[in-house]
Write a protein that holds these residues in place. Structure first.
Motif, PDB file in Angstrom:
ATOM      1  N   ARG A 122       0.818  -1.210   0.000  1.00 58.87           N
ATOM      2  CA  ARG A 122       0.000   0.000   0.000  1.00 58.87           C
ATOM      3  C   ARG A 122       0.851   1.259   0.000  1.00 58.87           C
ATOM      4  NH1 ARG A 122      -2.827  -3.686   3.120  1.00 58.87           N
ATOM      5  NH2 ARG A 122      -4.873  -4.144   2.280  1.00 58.87           N
ATOM      6  N   GLU A 123       0.220   2.368  -0.274  1.00 58.29           N
ATOM      7  CA  GLU A 123       0.878   3.675  -0.230  1.00 58.29           C
ATOM      8  C   GLU A 123       1.537   3.849   1.136  1.00 58.29           C
ATOM      9  OE1 GLU A 123       1.710   7.291  -2.304  1.00 58.29           O
ATOM     10  OE2 GLU A 123       0.707   5.504  -3.020  1.00 58.29           O
ATOM     11  N   GLY A 124       2.730   4.363   1.161  1.00 60.25           N
ATOM     12  CA  GLY A 124       3.481   4.514   2.406  1.00 60.25           C
ATOM     13  C   GLY A 124       4.499   3.397   2.548  1.00 60.25           C
ATOM     14  N   ARG A 125       4.619   2.870   3.755  1.00 60.74           N
ATOM     15  CA  ARG A 125       5.665   1.895   4.070  1.00 60.74           C
ATOM     16  C   ARG A 125       5.071   0.517   4.335  1.00 60.74           C
ATOM     17  NH1 ARG A 125      10.389   3.618   7.570  1.00 60.74           N
ATOM     18  NH2 ARG A 125       9.330   5.518   7.063  1.00 60.74           N
ATOM     19  N   THR A 126       5.656  -0.498   3.707  1.00 62.55           N
ATOM     20  CA  THR A 126       5.309  -1.896   3.972  1.00 62.55           C
ATOM     21  C   THR A 126       6.580  -2.571   4.465  1.00 62.55           C
ATOM     22  OG1 THR A 126       3.630  -1.919   2.226  1.00 62.55           O
ATOM     23  CG2 THR A 126       4.448  -4.053   2.976  1.00 62.55           C
ATOM     24  N   THR A 127       6.587  -3.010   5.727  1.00 57.09           N
ATOM     25  CA  THR A 127       7.782  -3.655   6.275  1.00 57.09           C
ATOM     26  C   THR A 127       7.664  -5.170   6.159  1.00 57.09           C
ATOM     27  OG1 THR A 127       6.840  -3.520   8.493  1.00 57.09           O
ATOM     28  CG2 THR A 127       8.394  -1.811   7.883  1.00 57.09           C
TER      29      THR A 127
ATOM     30  N   HIS B 133      13.576  -6.821   8.146  1.00 60.60           N
ATOM     31  CA  HIS B 133      14.529  -7.220   7.112  1.00 60.60           C
ATOM     32  C   HIS B 133      14.636  -6.182   5.993  1.00 60.60           C
ATOM     33  CE1 HIS B 133      16.818 -10.841   5.768  1.00 60.60           C
ATOM     34  NE2 HIS B 133      16.806 -10.160   4.634  1.00 60.60           N
ATOM     35  N   CYS B 134      13.483  -5.737   5.494  1.00 61.97           N
ATOM     36  CA  CYS B 134      13.466  -4.727   4.436  1.00 61.97           C
ATOM     37  C   CYS B 134      12.105  -4.040   4.444  1.00 61.97           C
ATOM     38  CB  CYS B 134      13.748  -5.347   3.065  1.00 61.97           C
ATOM     39  SG  CYS B 134      12.553  -6.576   2.522  1.00 61.97           S
TER      40      CYS B 134
ATOM     41  N   GLN C 150       2.574   5.754  -6.757  1.00 59.03           N
ATOM     42  CA  GLN C 150       2.588   4.515  -7.540  1.00 59.03           C
ATOM     43  C   GLN C 150       4.002   4.064  -7.923  1.00 59.03           C
ATOM     44  OE1 GLN C 150      -0.144   5.056 -10.790  1.00 59.03           O
ATOM     45  NE2 GLN C 150      -1.905   4.874  -9.454  1.00 59.03           N
ATOM     46  N   ARG C 151       4.996   4.516  -7.177  1.00 59.82           N
ATOM     47  CA  ARG C 151       6.384   4.096  -7.382  1.00 59.82           C
ATOM     48  C   ARG C 151       6.829   3.336  -6.134  1.00 59.82           C
ATOM     49  NH1 ARG C 151      11.485   7.896  -9.023  1.00 59.82           N
ATOM     50  NH2 ARG C 151      13.082   6.450  -8.353  1.00 59.82           N
ATOM     51  N   ALA C 152       7.285   2.105  -6.332  1.00 58.55           N
ATOM     52  CA  ALA C 152       7.690   1.249  -5.216  1.00 58.55           C
ATOM     53  C   ALA C 152       9.211   1.182  -5.139  1.00 58.55           C
ATOM     54  CB  ALA C 152       7.109  -0.146  -5.381  1.00 58.55           C
ATOM     55  N   THR C 153       9.759   1.518  -3.964  1.00 60.80           N
ATOM     56  CA  THR C 153      11.203   1.482  -3.753  1.00 60.80           C
ATOM     57  C   THR C 153      11.515   0.489  -2.637  1.00 60.80           C
ATOM     58  OG1 THR C 153      11.386   3.804  -4.391  1.00 60.80           O
ATOM     59  CG2 THR C 153      13.245   2.858  -3.194  1.00 60.80           C
ATOM     60  N   LEU C 154      12.388  -0.464  -2.924  1.00 64.37           N
ATOM     61  CA  LEU C 154      12.828  -1.454  -1.940  1.00 64.37           C
ATOM     62  C   LEU C 154      14.020  -0.896  -1.180  1.00 64.37           C
ATOM     63  CD1 LEU C 154      12.926  -4.372  -0.772  1.00 64.37           C
ATOM     64  CD2 LEU C 154      14.428  -4.926  -2.705  1.00 64.37           C
TER      65      LEU C 154
ATOM     66  N   VAL D 288      14.459   0.924  -7.118  1.00 59.11           N
ATOM     67  CA  VAL D 288      13.082   1.078  -7.567  1.00 59.11           C
ATOM     68  C   VAL D 288      12.641  -0.257  -8.142  1.00 59.11           C
ATOM     69  CG1 VAL D 288      11.548   2.276  -9.176  1.00 59.11           C
ATOM     70  CG2 VAL D 288      13.367   3.539  -8.013  1.00 59.11           C
ATOM     71  N   LEU D 289      11.462  -0.716  -7.732  1.00 62.32           N
ATOM     72  CA  LEU D 289      10.957  -2.011  -8.176  1.00 62.32           C
ATOM     73  C   LEU D 289      10.155  -1.879  -9.465  1.00 62.32           C
ATOM     74  CD1 LEU D 289       9.736  -3.398  -4.740  1.00 62.32           C
ATOM     75  CD2 LEU D 289      11.803  -4.042  -5.988  1.00 62.32           C
TER      76      LEU D 289
END
Length: 125
Positions: free
Chosen positions: A42-47, A67-68, A75-79, A99-100
């Motif tokens: 989701r928008e924001g942070r996913t741990t 872990h990450c 709509q941009r996902a960054t690992l 960037v994923l």
């Protein structure tokens, strides 16, 4: 006043266009029994990690408590790797931050996820 009307018209045009306004991502984990497990990003942070406060919890000793994380913004996902010792792999290579893209493989300890598109049905049709 005219400027406001133009803005509203432009927003309506974008909403009705081909741009998927509700697009998001899912992490899909393949399991040994052949059943996919899906986790929304989701928008924001996913741990992702072993800890109780993680959004995606992997209760395995080779996974760190945090872990990450995946940062989702516009709509941009960054690992982002959070584990200096065990690390996080993106498409089989160690990564600190990246960037994923769709179909990327994210490996956390012994678990591999694939990033898929997830769209929510539009309320307006």
């Amino acid at each position: 006043m005219k400027g406001i009307k133009r803005l509203v018209v432009s927003m309506t045009m974008v909403r009705r266009g081909r741009i998927p306004e509700q697009m998001g991502y899912q992490l899909v984990m393949k399991t040994r029994d052949g059943i996919d497990r899906r986790f929304e990003v989701r928008e924001g942070r996913t741990t992702i990690g072993r800890g109780d406060r993680c959004d995606v919890r992997i209760a395995l000793p080779k996974v760190s408590s945090a872990h990450c994380e995946i940062m989702m913004e516009n709509q941009r996902a960054t690992l982002v790797n959070l584990d200096e010792i065990m690390g996080t792999l993106l498409n089989g290579k160690p990564v600190e931050q990246a960037v994923l893209a769709l179909d990327d493989e994210l490996t956390v300890g012994p678990v591999t996820f694939v990033l898929h598109e997830s769209t929510s049905p539009s309320e307006s049709g």
